[in-house]
Design an enzyme around this catalytic site. Structure first.
Site: not given
Length: 273
Positions: A155, A256
């Site tokens: 990520e 998220e």
């Protein structure tokens, strides 16, 4: 704002945090979700007792929620840490101790996406040393993920909120993905495309989607500014997700984002009925 033909899951490490961990899957199910994801829930240890792992699995099963994403041990997250795998010494050892724990839990729950945060730069340590250690640990994680039929995610975060994290662009994360796949020979390392983080870095999100959709293994969203629910900021998230779908992405989209001042259960009014 219209969101259609998307598979949304709830990140239980940022939503429903007003509840104890074991109550969150049921809360997500009550809000209409069948899938969830988690940061590593045991911040203090990479190797929690099996009884705690079993209790979390039961909570997921009892709620009828599928775990679709899980982070490896990442240090104090939420907090100052952004992963452990590139930090020499104790933190790297803790990451390695966590690898099989995560893989085995993923196997028991059917989770197919495992996220390994790279870790912050350490003052006084040569970045090249950290990068070599990171690749070594990521290959180990890729092998463990492959053993249970999962992908390994890498990520990119955003520099304003994570100034010591070196992967602060999509190309930087993709470069690591490519190196891990080359070294492991497995091809199961993928990009975790987080539209919020990339927008905070000022990247052209459409260009990122068009260029890297085929290397993307998971997607996460929040609006910008504020990291709130879609519609609270200015990102054209529906359009971007539509572009992702047209580019061939058919995986989960993790929610998220922060619920703001309201209870998490009330933070999904942007979803289509």
């Amino acid at each position: 704002m219209a969101f259609t033909d998307q598979r949304f899951d709830v990140n239980l490490s940022i939503l429903f945090t007003e509840l104890p961990l074991l109550e969150r899957p049921a809360a997500a199910a009550a809000a209409g979700f069948t899938a969830v994801e988690l940061w590593w829930p045991w911040i203090e240890t990479p190797t929690p007792p099996q009884t705690e792992l079993d209790a979390l699995k039961r909570a997921l099963d009892d709620a009828g929620t599928q775990l679709v994403g899980l982070n490896f041990y990442a240090g104090r997250l939420p907090g100052p840490d952004r992963g452990a795998l590139s930090e020499p010494g104790e933190e790297s050892d803790r990451f390695r101790a966590n690898i099989d724990v995560v893989a085995d839990f993923a196997a028991s729950t059917g989770c197919k996406a495992l996220n390994a945060l790279y870790g912050n730069r350490v003052e006084g340590t040569d970045p090249a040393v950290q990068d070599a250690l990171a690749l070594e640990n990521l290959v180990l994680a890729a092998r463990a993920a492959d053993r249970v039929g999962a992908v390994l995610l890498v990520e990119a975060l955003n520099k304003p909120e994570s100034p010591l994290y070196p992967l602060v662009s999509a190309p930087a994360a993709i470069d690591v993905v490519d190196k891990v796949n080359q070294l492991s020979g497995l091809g199961n390392a993928k990009f975790l495309l987080d539209l919020y983080h990339l927008s905070m870095n000022g990247e052209d999100l459409g260009e990122v989607i068009d260029t890297y959709a085929d290397k993307t293994g998971h997607v996460q969203i929040a609006d910008n500014p504020g990291r709130g629910a879609p519609g609270t900021g200015s990102l054209p998230l529906a359009d971007l997700l539509g572009r992702l779908a047209k580019a061939g992405y058919q995986g989960w989209v993790g929610l998220e984002y922060k619920p703001g001042d309201r209870p998490s259960a009330e933070a999904f009014d942007w979803l289509p009925n």
